[in-house]
Write an enzyme that holds these catalytic residues in place. Structure first.
Site, PDB file in Angstrom:
ATOM      1  N   THR A  54       0.597  -0.785   0.454  1.00 60.69           N
ATOM      2  CA  THR A  54       0.092  -0.348  -0.206  1.00 60.69           C
ATOM      3  C   THR A  54       0.660   1.705  -0.456  1.00 60.69           C
ATOM      4  OG1 THR A  54      -2.095  -1.524   1.358  1.00 60.69           O
ATOM      5  CG2 THR A  54      -1.973   1.388   1.412  1.00 60.69           C
ATOM      6  N   LYS A 100      -8.217  -1.375  -6.075  1.00 64.13           N
ATOM      7  CA  LYS A 100      -7.721  -2.590  -5.037  1.00 64.13           C
ATOM      8  C   LYS A 100      -8.716  -3.251  -5.050  1.00 64.13           C
ATOM      9  CE  LYS A 100      -6.166  -4.733  -1.413  1.00 64.13           C
ATOM     10  NZ  LYS A 100      -5.037  -4.793  -0.695  1.00 64.13           N
ATOM     11  N   ASP A 121      -6.535   0.697   2.898  1.00 55.25           N
ATOM     12  CA  ASP A 121      -5.306   0.997   2.131  1.00 55.25           C
ATOM     13  C   ASP A 121      -6.112   1.879   0.926  1.00 55.25           C
ATOM     14  OD1 ASP A 121      -3.489  -1.666   3.135  1.00 55.25           O
ATOM     15  OD2 ASP A 121      -3.982  -2.724   2.109  1.00 55.25           O
ATOM     16  N   GLU A 168      -3.415  -2.014  -6.342  1.00 53.27           N
ATOM     17  CA  GLU A 168      -2.876  -3.220  -5.337  1.00 53.27           C
ATOM     18  C   GLU A 168      -3.564  -4.261  -5.804  1.00 53.27           C
ATOM     19  OE1 GLU A 168      -2.950  -1.307  -1.319  1.00 53.27           O
ATOM     20  OE2 GLU A 168      -1.610  -3.397  -0.619  1.00 53.27           O
ATOM     21  N   GLY A 171      -2.111  -9.202  -0.357  1.00 50.73           N
ATOM     22  CA  GLY A 171      -1.161 -10.192   0.169  1.00 50.73           C
ATOM     23  C   GLY A 171       0.060 -10.544  -1.706  1.00 50.73           C
TER      24      GLY A 171
HETATM   25  N1  LIG Z   1       8.135   3.239   3.676  1.00 48.77           N
HETATM   26  C1  LIG Z   1       7.630   2.755   5.164  1.00 48.77           C
HETATM   27  N2  LIG Z   1       7.462   3.706   5.586  1.00 48.77           N
HETATM   28  C2  LIG Z   1       5.944   3.780   6.207  1.00 48.77           C
HETATM   29  N3  LIG Z   1       5.491   2.520   7.125  1.00 48.77           N
HETATM   30  C3  LIG Z   1       5.954   2.063   6.119  1.00 48.77           C
HETATM   31  C4  LIG Z   1       6.967   1.484   5.062  1.00 48.77           C
HETATM   32  N4  LIG Z   1       6.413   1.012   4.335  1.00 48.77           N
HETATM   33  C5  LIG Z   1       5.035   0.050   5.770  1.00 48.77           C
HETATM   34  N5  LIG Z   1       4.746   0.387   6.471  1.00 48.77           N
HETATM   35  C6  LIG Z   1       3.934   0.380   7.175  1.00 48.77           C
HETATM   36  O1  LIG Z   1       3.867  -0.542   7.245  1.00 48.77           O
HETATM   37  C7  LIG Z   1       2.398  -1.536   7.572  1.00 48.77           C
HETATM   38  C8  LIG Z   1       2.312  -2.808   6.793  1.00 48.77           C
HETATM   39  O2  LIG Z   1       2.118  -1.690   5.287  1.00 48.77           O
HETATM   40  P1  LIG Z   1       1.772  -1.750   4.266  1.00 48.77           P
HETATM   41  O3  LIG Z   1       2.015  -0.798   2.689  1.00 48.77           O
HETATM   42  O4  LIG Z   1       0.341  -1.858   4.848  1.00 48.77           O
HETATM   43  O5  LIG Z   1       1.933  -3.610   3.929  1.00 48.77           O
HETATM   44  P2  LIG Z   1       0.910  -4.128   2.610  1.00 48.77           P
HETATM   45  O6  LIG Z   1       0.384  -3.587   1.920  1.00 48.77           O
HETATM   46  O7  LIG Z   1       1.666  -5.164   2.006  1.00 48.77           O
HETATM   47  O8  LIG Z   1       0.154  -4.873   3.144  1.00 48.77           O
HETATM   48  C9  LIG Z   1       1.864  -0.583   8.041  1.00 48.77           C
HETATM   49  O9  LIG Z   1       1.912  -0.190   9.059  1.00 48.77           O
HETATM   50  C10 LIG Z   1       2.582   0.871   7.160  1.00 48.77           C
HETATM   51  O10 LIG Z   1       1.895   1.700   7.601  1.00 48.77           O
HETATM   52 MG   LIG Z   2      -2.088  -3.712   1.336  1.00 48.86          MG
END
Ligand SMILES: Nc1ncnc2c1ncn2[C@@H]1O[C@H](COP(=O)(O)OP(=O)(O)O)[C@@H](O)[C@H]1O
Ligand SMILES: [Mg+2]
Length: 222
Positions: free
Chosen positions: A23, A44, A57, A118, A121
């Site tokens: 995300t 999404k 997301d 997006e 998983g």
């Molecule tokens: N580059 C980043 N900077 C700040 N927070 C991040 C970063 N990458 C991930 N996070 C944090 O880590 C967690 C997982 O990220 P997310 O983008 O939601 O993963 P996914 O979409 O793959 O499940 C979230 O709480 C997000 O805010």
């Molecule tokens: Mg996500």
């Protein structure tokens, strides 16, 4: 509808699994395109975990892209439990309809100059019992960005994901290692080089971001 897709620049952000930063990376790509003056839609296919009470997301994607799309337009299927979409749908007494997803994604694309999708998983997660995230990526036809962690274990996870994409004829344009530390260790630097060499792909990085302030994010050009 295929014609609409080919006129709209698009990308499909997948990852080695859940919580790797799909995300955040998708939001950063969308933000970058907006900064270049493009009108950006986000998409999404299914959001789960609405019950958890944190920013979802589709909310972060909308905030980063400045899109005026509704919840329904960004994410046509939304569920409370933090489960795989096929299970969350079954718990709600329904099944996700691939045709509906393609229709919604095309409508989103038609409303903008660029679209950032997006996944949910990883690539082999079922959206419905017979339709995987990878099938949707193939149907939409946008090139893939693979998000992965920077640390130990990421070479295998990333190469498996790239191989699963290529096995289905999907084009992967880059890998993004996230969050990339300010001072990467030897392992992290080596992971980046090794993935680039073995996957034959550009490996980009995204640092820790202040998610509250998208204006402060560095550009992520894929
Ligand atoms: N580059 C980043 N900077 C700040 N927070 C991040 C970063 N990458 C991930 N996070 C944090 O880590 C967690 C997982 O990220 P997310 O983008 O939601 O993963 P996914 O979409 O793959 O499940 C979230 O709480 C997000 O805010
Ligand atoms: Mg996500």
């Amino acid at each position: 509808m295929a014609a609409e897709r080919t006129q709209t620049r698009g990308v499909f952000v997948t990852g080695t699994g859940t919580e790797v930063g799909k995300t955040v990376v998708a939001a950063a790509i969308a933000r970058t395109l907006v900064g270049e003056g493009r009108r950006v839609a986000v998409f999404k296919p299914a959001v789960t975990g609405l019950d958890e009470g944190v920013e979802t997301d589709h909310e972060l994607l909308r905030r980063a892209s400045g899109s005026s799309q509704s919840d329904e337009e960004i994410a046509p299927y939304r569920y409370g439990p933090p489960a795989s979409p096929h299970l969350a749908a079954a718990m709600a007494g329904e099944e996700i309809d691939p045709e509906q997803l393609r229709y919604a994604a095309d409508a989103a694309a038609a409303s903008a100059e660029a679209i950032v999708c997006e996944g949910v998983g990883g690539l082999l997660v079922p959206l419905s019992p017979g339709y995987l995230v990878r099938d949707l990526a193939a149907d939409l036809g946008y090139p893939l960005v693979v998000v992965a962690g920077p640390g130990l274990g990421t070479i295998n996870h990333t190469l498996l994901t790239v191989e699963a994409a290529r096995a289905a004829g999907l084009e992967v344009v880059s890998v993004v290692l996230n969050p990339w530390p300010e001072e990467p260790s030897e392992i992290e630097r080596s992971n980046r080089e090794t993935i680039a060499a073995l996957a034959e792909l550009p490996v980009l990085t995204l640092p820790q971001l202040d998610l509250a302030d998208p204006a402060s994010w560095p550009p992520l050009r894929i």
